[in-house]
Design a protein around this motif. Structure first.
Motif, PDB file in Angstrom:
ATOM      1  N   ILE A  51       0.879  -1.153   0.000  1.00  0.00           N
ATOM      2  CA  ILE A  51       0.000   0.000   0.000  1.00  0.00           C
ATOM      3  C   ILE A  51       0.924   1.211   0.000  1.00  0.00           C
ATOM      4  N   PRO A  52       0.925   1.969  -1.100  1.00  0.00           N
ATOM      5  CA  PRO A  52       1.883   3.078  -1.209  1.00  0.00           C
ATOM      6  C   PRO A  52       1.696   4.111  -0.093  1.00  0.00           C
ATOM      7  N   ASN A  53       2.814   4.648   0.322  1.00  0.00           N
ATOM      8  CA  ASN A  53       2.785   5.780   1.239  1.00  0.00           C
ATOM      9  C   ASN A  53       3.982   6.670   0.945  1.00  0.00           C
ATOM     10  N   ILE A  54       4.082   7.743   1.634  1.00  0.00           N
ATOM     11  CA  ILE A  54       5.125   8.742   1.354  1.00  0.00           C
ATOM     12  C   ILE A  54       6.533   8.205   1.603  1.00  0.00           C
ATOM     13  N   ASN A  55       6.657   7.163   2.408  1.00  0.00           N
ATOM     14  CA  ASN A  55       7.978   6.634   2.767  1.00  0.00           C
ATOM     15  C   ASN A  55       8.447   5.473   1.898  1.00  0.00           C
ATOM     16  N   THR A  56       7.631   5.028   0.951  1.00  0.00           N
ATOM     17  CA  THR A  56       8.038   3.918   0.097  1.00  0.00           C
ATOM     18  C   THR A  56       8.225   4.398  -1.334  1.00  0.00           C
ATOM     19  N   SER A  57       9.054   3.681  -2.047  1.00  0.00           N
ATOM     20  CA  SER A  57       9.307   4.024  -3.451  1.00  0.00           C
ATOM     21  C   SER A  57       9.106   2.786  -4.303  1.00  0.00           C
ATOM     22  N   SER A  58       9.053   2.985  -5.604  1.00  0.00           N
ATOM     23  CA  SER A  58       8.937   1.839  -6.509  1.00  0.00           C
ATOM     24  C   SER A  58      10.174   0.958  -6.384  1.00  0.00           C
ATOM     25  N   GLU A  59      11.320   1.553  -6.087  1.00  0.00           N
ATOM     26  CA  GLU A  59      12.547   0.771  -5.902  1.00  0.00           C
ATOM     27  C   GLU A  59      12.402  -0.181  -4.713  1.00  0.00           C
ATOM     28  N   ASP A  60      11.772   0.290  -3.643  1.00  0.00           N
ATOM     29  CA  ASP A  60      11.529  -0.580  -2.487  1.00  0.00           C
ATOM     30  C   ASP A  60      10.686  -1.782  -2.887  1.00  0.00           C
ATOM     31  N   LEU A  61       9.648  -1.542  -3.677  1.00  0.00           N
ATOM     32  CA  LEU A  61       8.767  -2.613  -4.125  1.00  0.00           C
ATOM     33  C   LEU A  61       9.536  -3.616  -4.985  1.00  0.00           C
ATOM     34  N   PHE A  62      10.371  -3.130  -5.889  1.00  0.00           N
ATOM     35  CA  PHE A  62      11.155  -4.032  -6.731  1.00  0.00           C
ATOM     36  C   PHE A  62      12.138  -4.859  -5.911  1.00  0.00           C
ATOM     37  N   LYS A  63      12.712  -4.281  -4.876  1.00  0.00           N
ATOM     38  CA  LYS A  63      13.636  -5.023  -4.019  1.00  0.00           C
ATOM     39  C   LYS A  63      12.924  -6.178  -3.324  1.00  0.00           C
ATOM     40  N   VAL A  64      11.715  -5.909  -2.829  1.00  0.00           N
ATOM     41  CA  VAL A  64      10.944  -6.958  -2.161  1.00  0.00           C
ATOM     42  C   VAL A  64      10.532  -8.038  -3.166  1.00  0.00           C
ATOM     43  N   ALA A  65      10.110  -7.616  -4.369  1.00  0.00           N
ATOM     44  CA  ALA A  65       9.724  -8.577  -5.408  1.00  0.00           C
ATOM     45  C   ALA A  65      10.924  -9.420  -5.837  1.00  0.00           C
ATOM     46  N   ASP A  66      12.094  -8.817  -5.942  1.00  0.00           N
ATOM     47  CA  ASP A  66      13.302  -9.537  -6.314  1.00  0.00           C
ATOM     48  C   ASP A  66      13.633 -10.597  -5.263  1.00  0.00           C
ATOM     49  N   LYS A  67      13.495 -10.227  -4.004  1.00  0.00           N
ATOM     50  CA  LYS A  67      13.728 -11.182  -2.920  1.00  0.00           C
ATOM     51  C   LYS A  67      12.734 -12.347  -3.026  1.00  0.00           C
ATOM     52  N   ALA A  68      11.473 -12.040  -3.331  1.00  0.00           N
ATOM     53  CA  ALA A  68      10.455 -13.080  -3.490  1.00  0.00           C
ATOM     54  C   ALA A  68      10.780 -13.979  -4.676  1.00  0.00           C
ATOM     55  N   LEU A  69      11.311 -13.404  -5.740  1.00  0.00           N
ATOM     56  CA  LEU A  69      11.699 -14.197  -6.912  1.00  0.00           C
ATOM     57  C   LEU A  69      12.757 -15.222  -6.539  1.00  0.00           C
ATOM     58  N   TYR A  70      13.791 -14.799  -5.829  1.00  0.00           N
ATOM     59  CA  TYR A  70      14.844 -15.729  -5.458  1.00  0.00           C
ATOM     60  C   TYR A  70      14.338 -16.766  -4.456  1.00  0.00           C
ATOM     61  N   GLN A  71      13.379 -16.389  -3.605  1.00  0.00           N
ATOM     62  CA  GLN A  71      12.759 -17.361  -2.722  1.00  0.00           C
ATOM     63  C   GLN A  71      12.004 -18.398  -3.533  1.00  0.00           C
ATOM     64  N   ALA A  72      11.295 -17.950  -4.571  1.00  0.00           N
ATOM     65  CA  ALA A  72      10.562 -18.873  -5.448  1.00  0.00           C
ATOM     66  C   ALA A  72      11.527 -19.833  -6.139  1.00  0.00           C
ATOM     67  N   LYS A  73      12.659 -19.314  -6.592  1.00  0.00           N
ATOM     68  CA  LYS A  73      13.641 -20.176  -7.247  1.00  0.00           C
ATOM     69  C   LYS A  73      14.178 -21.211  -6.281  1.00  0.00           C
ATOM     70  N   ASN A  74      14.441 -20.794  -5.043  1.00  0.00           N
ATOM     71  CA  ASN A  74      14.952 -21.731  -4.037  1.00  0.00           C
ATOM     72  C   ASN A  74      13.911 -22.770  -3.657  1.00  0.00           C
ATOM     73  N   ASP A  75      12.628 -22.354  -3.644  1.00  0.00           N
ATOM     74  CA  ASP A  75      11.548 -23.277  -3.295  1.00  0.00           C
ATOM     75  C   ASP A  75      11.152 -24.152  -4.477  1.00  0.00           C
TER      76      ASP A  75
END
Length: 77
Positions: A51-75
């Motif tokens: 949920i976007p707010n003033i303290n988050t950026s699209s870069e933050d979202l991509f970092k979290v998604a990237d982490k989820a991607l590598y978790q998916a690969k490991n799983d």
């Protein structure tokens, strides 16, 4: 409690959506003769939402998604 239920539902929706996309791509049976994993193209998908707010950026979202991607690969899911 409602926030927790919402997060659980959102997590389930994300997983099912990613799995449906993965299965549809794999069902295309796109040849991938060079892969040691499969003779067809496979995918790993990492998803997230925020949920976007003033303290988050699209870069933050991509970092979290990237982490989820590598978790998916490991799983391997």
């Amino acid at each position: 409690m409602v926030g927790r239920i919402y997060r659980d539902i959102a997590q389930d929706i994300k997983r099912r959506s990613a799995d449906m996309l993965r299965r549809k791509i794999e069902a295309l049976h796109i040849s991938h003769g060079q892969s040691p994993m499969s003779s067809y193209v496979t995918v790993s998908i990492g998803v997230t939402y925020t949920i976007p707010n003033i303290n988050t950026s699209s870069e933050d979202l991509f970092k979290v998604a990237d982490k989820a991607l590598y978790q998916a690969k490991n799983d391997k899911t």
